[in-house]
Write a protein that holds these residues in place. Structure first.
Motif, PDB file in Angstrom:
ATOM      1  N   ALA A  23      57.316 -40.792 -12.257  1.00 14.73           N
ATOM      2  CA  ALA A  23      58.459 -40.751 -13.178  1.00 14.73           C
ATOM      3  C   ALA A  23      58.257 -41.735 -14.328  1.00 14.73           C
ATOM      4  O   ALA A  23      58.585 -41.433 -15.482  1.00 14.73           O
ATOM      5  CB  ALA A  23      59.750 -41.055 -12.433  1.00 14.73           C
ATOM      6  N   PHE A  24      57.696 -42.894 -14.038  1.00 19.48           N
ATOM      7  CA  PHE A  24      57.399 -43.871 -15.080  1.00 19.48           C
ATOM      8  C   PHE A  24      56.374 -43.299 -16.065  1.00 19.48           C
ATOM      9  O   PHE A  24      56.538 -43.397 -17.283  1.00 19.48           O
ATOM     10  CB  PHE A  24      56.881 -45.176 -14.463  1.00 19.48           C
ATOM     11  CG  PHE A  24      56.481 -46.198 -15.480  1.00 19.48           C
ATOM     12  CD1 PHE A  24      57.441 -46.908 -16.186  1.00 19.48           C
ATOM     13  CD2 PHE A  24      55.137 -46.445 -15.737  1.00 19.48           C
ATOM     14  CE1 PHE A  24      57.074 -47.850 -17.137  1.00 19.48           C
ATOM     15  CE2 PHE A  24      54.752 -47.390 -16.681  1.00 19.48           C
ATOM     16  CZ  PHE A  24      55.728 -48.092 -17.387  1.00 19.48           C
ATOM     17  N   GLY A  25      55.332 -42.667 -15.536  1.00 20.43           N
ATOM     18  CA  GLY A  25      54.320 -42.041 -16.384  1.00 20.43           C
ATOM     19  C   GLY A  25      54.922 -40.962 -17.269  1.00 20.43           C
ATOM     20  O   GLY A  25      54.580 -40.850 -18.450  1.00 20.43           O
ATOM     21  N   ILE A  55      45.996 -39.431 -25.859  1.00 25.22           N
ATOM     22  CA  ILE A  55      46.579 -40.683 -25.341  1.00 25.22           C
ATOM     23  C   ILE A  55      47.105 -40.486 -23.929  1.00 25.22           C
ATOM     24  O   ILE A  55      46.828 -41.281 -23.026  1.00 25.22           O
ATOM     25  CB  ILE A  55      47.694 -41.201 -26.273  1.00 25.22           C
ATOM     26  CG1 ILE A  55      47.112 -41.682 -27.597  1.00 25.22           C
ATOM     27  CG2 ILE A  55      48.472 -42.334 -25.602  1.00 25.22           C
ATOM     28  CD1 ILE A  55      48.166 -41.989 -28.661  1.00 25.22           C
ATOM     29  N   VAL A  56      47.855 -39.420 -23.722  1.00 22.17           N
ATOM     30  CA  VAL A  56      48.472 -39.196 -22.404  1.00 22.17           C
ATOM     31  C   VAL A  56      47.417 -38.889 -21.345  1.00 22.17           C
ATOM     32  O   VAL A  56      47.495 -39.402 -20.219  1.00 22.17           O
ATOM     33  CB  VAL A  56      49.558 -38.104 -22.485  1.00 22.17           C
ATOM     34  CG1 VAL A  56      50.074 -37.737 -21.099  1.00 22.17           C
ATOM     35  CG2 VAL A  56      50.707 -38.577 -23.369  1.00 22.17           C
ATOM     36  N   ILE A  57      46.410 -38.098 -21.681  1.00 23.32           N
ATOM     37  CA  ILE A  57      45.329 -37.836 -20.716  1.00 23.32           C
ATOM     38  C   ILE A  57      44.612 -39.138 -20.369  1.00 23.32           C
ATOM     39  O   ILE A  57      44.291 -39.389 -19.203  1.00 23.32           O
ATOM     40  CB  ILE A  57      44.346 -36.780 -21.260  1.00 23.32           C
ATOM     41  CG1 ILE A  57      45.024 -35.407 -21.262  1.00 23.32           C
ATOM     42  CG2 ILE A  57      43.058 -36.742 -20.448  1.00 23.32           C
ATOM     43  CD1 ILE A  57      44.250 -34.332 -21.991  1.00 23.32           C
ATOM     44  N   TYR A  58      44.375 -39.964 -21.367  1.00 20.47           N
ATOM     45  CA  TYR A  58      43.760 -41.277 -21.105  1.00 20.47           C
ATOM     46  C   TYR A  58      44.632 -42.089 -20.138  1.00 20.47           C
ATOM     47  O   TYR A  58      44.124 -42.664 -19.167  1.00 20.47           O
ATOM     48  CB  TYR A  58      43.551 -42.059 -22.410  1.00 20.47           C
ATOM     49  CG  TYR A  58      43.179 -43.493 -22.157  1.00 20.47           C
ATOM     50  CD1 TYR A  58      41.882 -43.831 -21.781  1.00 20.47           C
ATOM     51  CD2 TYR A  58      44.126 -44.504 -22.255  1.00 20.47           C
ATOM     52  CE1 TYR A  58      41.541 -45.147 -21.516  1.00 20.47           C
ATOM     53  CE2 TYR A  58      43.802 -45.818 -21.990  1.00 20.47           C
ATOM     54  CZ  TYR A  58      42.510 -46.139 -21.627  1.00 20.47           C
ATOM     55  OH  TYR A  58      42.177 -47.441 -21.344  1.00 20.47           O
ATOM     56  N   PRO A  97      52.197 -32.498 -14.653  1.00 22.53           N
ATOM     57  CA  PRO A  97      53.429 -32.332 -15.428  1.00 22.53           C
ATOM     58  C   PRO A  97      53.690 -33.478 -16.417  1.00 22.53           C
ATOM     59  O   PRO A  97      54.437 -33.303 -17.367  1.00 22.53           O
ATOM     60  CB  PRO A  97      54.530 -32.276 -14.368  1.00 22.53           C
ATOM     61  CG  PRO A  97      53.852 -31.819 -13.133  1.00 22.53           C
ATOM     62  CD  PRO A  97      52.462 -32.388 -13.210  1.00 22.53           C
ATOM     63  N   ILE A  98      53.042 -34.627 -16.208  1.00 19.48           N
ATOM     64  CA  ILE A  98      53.220 -35.739 -17.135  1.00 19.48           C
ATOM     65  C   ILE A  98      52.727 -35.340 -18.523  1.00 19.48           C
ATOM     66  O   ILE A  98      53.380 -35.650 -19.534  1.00 19.48           O
ATOM     67  CB  ILE A  98      52.506 -37.012 -16.621  1.00 19.48           C
ATOM     68  CG1 ILE A  98      53.226 -37.549 -15.384  1.00 19.48           C
ATOM     69  CG2 ILE A  98      52.433 -38.081 -17.704  1.00 19.48           C
ATOM     70  CD1 ILE A  98      52.529 -38.715 -14.710  1.00 19.48           C
ATOM     71  N   LEU A  99      51.605 -34.654 -18.604  1.00 22.40           N
ATOM     72  CA  LEU A  99      51.100 -34.195 -19.902  1.00 22.40           C
ATOM     73  C   LEU A  99      52.059 -33.176 -20.510  1.00 22.40           C
ATOM     74  O   LEU A  99      52.353 -33.229 -21.705  1.00 22.40           O
ATOM     75  CB  LEU A  99      49.697 -33.597 -19.762  1.00 22.40           C
ATOM     76  CG  LEU A  99      49.073 -33.060 -21.045  1.00 22.40           C
ATOM     77  CD1 LEU A  99      48.924 -34.171 -22.086  1.00 22.40           C
ATOM     78  CD2 LEU A  99      47.726 -32.434 -20.745  1.00 22.40           C
ATOM     79  N   ALA A 100      52.564 -32.276 -19.698  1.00 20.52           N
ATOM     80  CA  ALA A 100      53.484 -31.250 -20.203  1.00 20.52           C
ATOM     81  C   ALA A 100      54.755 -31.873 -20.774  1.00 20.52           C
ATOM     82  O   ALA A 100      55.272 -31.420 -21.799  1.00 20.52           O
ATOM     83  CB  ALA A 100      53.822 -30.263 -19.090  1.00 20.52           C
ATOM     84  N   PHE A 140      45.676 -44.937 -15.263  1.00 19.27           N
ATOM     85  CA  PHE A 140      46.623 -45.446 -14.264  1.00 19.27           C
ATOM     86  C   PHE A 140      46.707 -44.569 -13.023  1.00 19.27           C
ATOM     87  O   PHE A 140      47.555 -44.798 -12.161  1.00 19.27           O
ATOM     88  CB  PHE A 140      48.003 -45.642 -14.896  1.00 19.27           C
ATOM     89  CG  PHE A 140      47.997 -46.685 -15.969  1.00 19.27           C
ATOM     90  CD1 PHE A 140      47.845 -48.020 -15.652  1.00 19.27           C
ATOM     91  CD2 PHE A 140      48.105 -46.328 -17.301  1.00 19.27           C
ATOM     92  CE1 PHE A 140      47.817 -48.994 -16.643  1.00 19.27           C
ATOM     93  CE2 PHE A 140      48.082 -47.286 -18.296  1.00 19.27           C
ATOM     94  CZ  PHE A 140      47.934 -48.624 -17.973  1.00 19.27           C
ATOM     95  N   LYS A 141      45.836 -43.551 -12.962  1.00 18.19           N
ATOM     96  CA  LYS A 141      45.760 -42.665 -11.796  1.00 18.19           C
ATOM     97  C   LYS A 141      47.132 -42.078 -11.426  1.00 18.19           C
ATOM     98  O   LYS A 141      47.541 -42.089 -10.270  1.00 18.19           O
ATOM     99  CB  LYS A 141      45.131 -43.392 -10.610  1.00 18.19           C
ATOM    100  CG  LYS A 141      43.706 -43.817 -10.905  1.00 18.19           C
ATOM    101  CD  LYS A 141      43.080 -44.539  -9.753  1.00 18.19           C
ATOM    102  CE  LYS A 141      41.687 -45.028 -10.008  1.00 18.19           C
ATOM    103  NZ  LYS A 141      41.162 -45.133 -11.301  1.00 18.19           N
TER     104      LYS A 141
END
Length: 156
Positions: free
Chosen positions: A54-56, A83-86, A97-100, A91-92
């Protein structure tokens, strides 16, 4: 079907209903909410892991919103994704869904730039709270059923 799946389906329908009825809360519902729901119930309940995801997601939607605010275009979309993929790899976070979620600001046009990150964070916070409550209900429910069964049989 387990209690978490039912609770998540009802939560998602509720969020959709609210966002459809109140235009100012339109960004509360986003399709990725379903992906987060499935991700969260597919693994053993771990507040630390769920909080990390959720933080990511919160960080990624903030990045996407900031870039859309700077310039809504293909170049900023590319920068956002890189940036988001990096960050996902660094941070593993291991949650696609974080990228989406970081892409939402590129196709949802809210009247205020802060509405999208706030809506995503509110939806995910509600989902986490629901999962926390459901997890504890699932742990307590068998104890209640067992104790009521003993009371009916005379305590034997």
């Amino acid at each position: 079907m387990n209690l978490k799946a039912i609770a998540i389906c009802l939560y998602t329908v509720g969020i959709y209903w609210i966002s459809a009825r109140m235009p100012s809360l339109h960004a509360l519902f986003f399709p990725t909410l379903g992906a987060f729901s499935l991700l969260f119930i597919a693994h053993p309940f771990s507040p630390a892991r769920l909080g990390k995801v959720a933080f990511g997601a919160s960080i990624s939607v903030l990045i996407g919103s900031a870039l859309v605010f700077i310039h809504p275009g293909a170049v900023t979309l590319l920068i956002d994704m890189l940036i988001v993929i990096y960050l996902i790899n660094r941070f593993k976070w291991n949650a696609p869904p974080i990228l989406a979620v970081s892409l939402i600001p590129f196709f949802v046009h809210a009247p205020y730039i802060w509405m999208i990150p706030l809506s995503v964070c509110a939806s995910l916070a509600g989902l986490l709270m629901l999962l926390f409550i459901t997890h504890h209900v699932e742990r307590i429910l068998p104890l209640l059923v067992r104790s009521s069964g003993q009371a009916e049989s005379g305590g034997l």
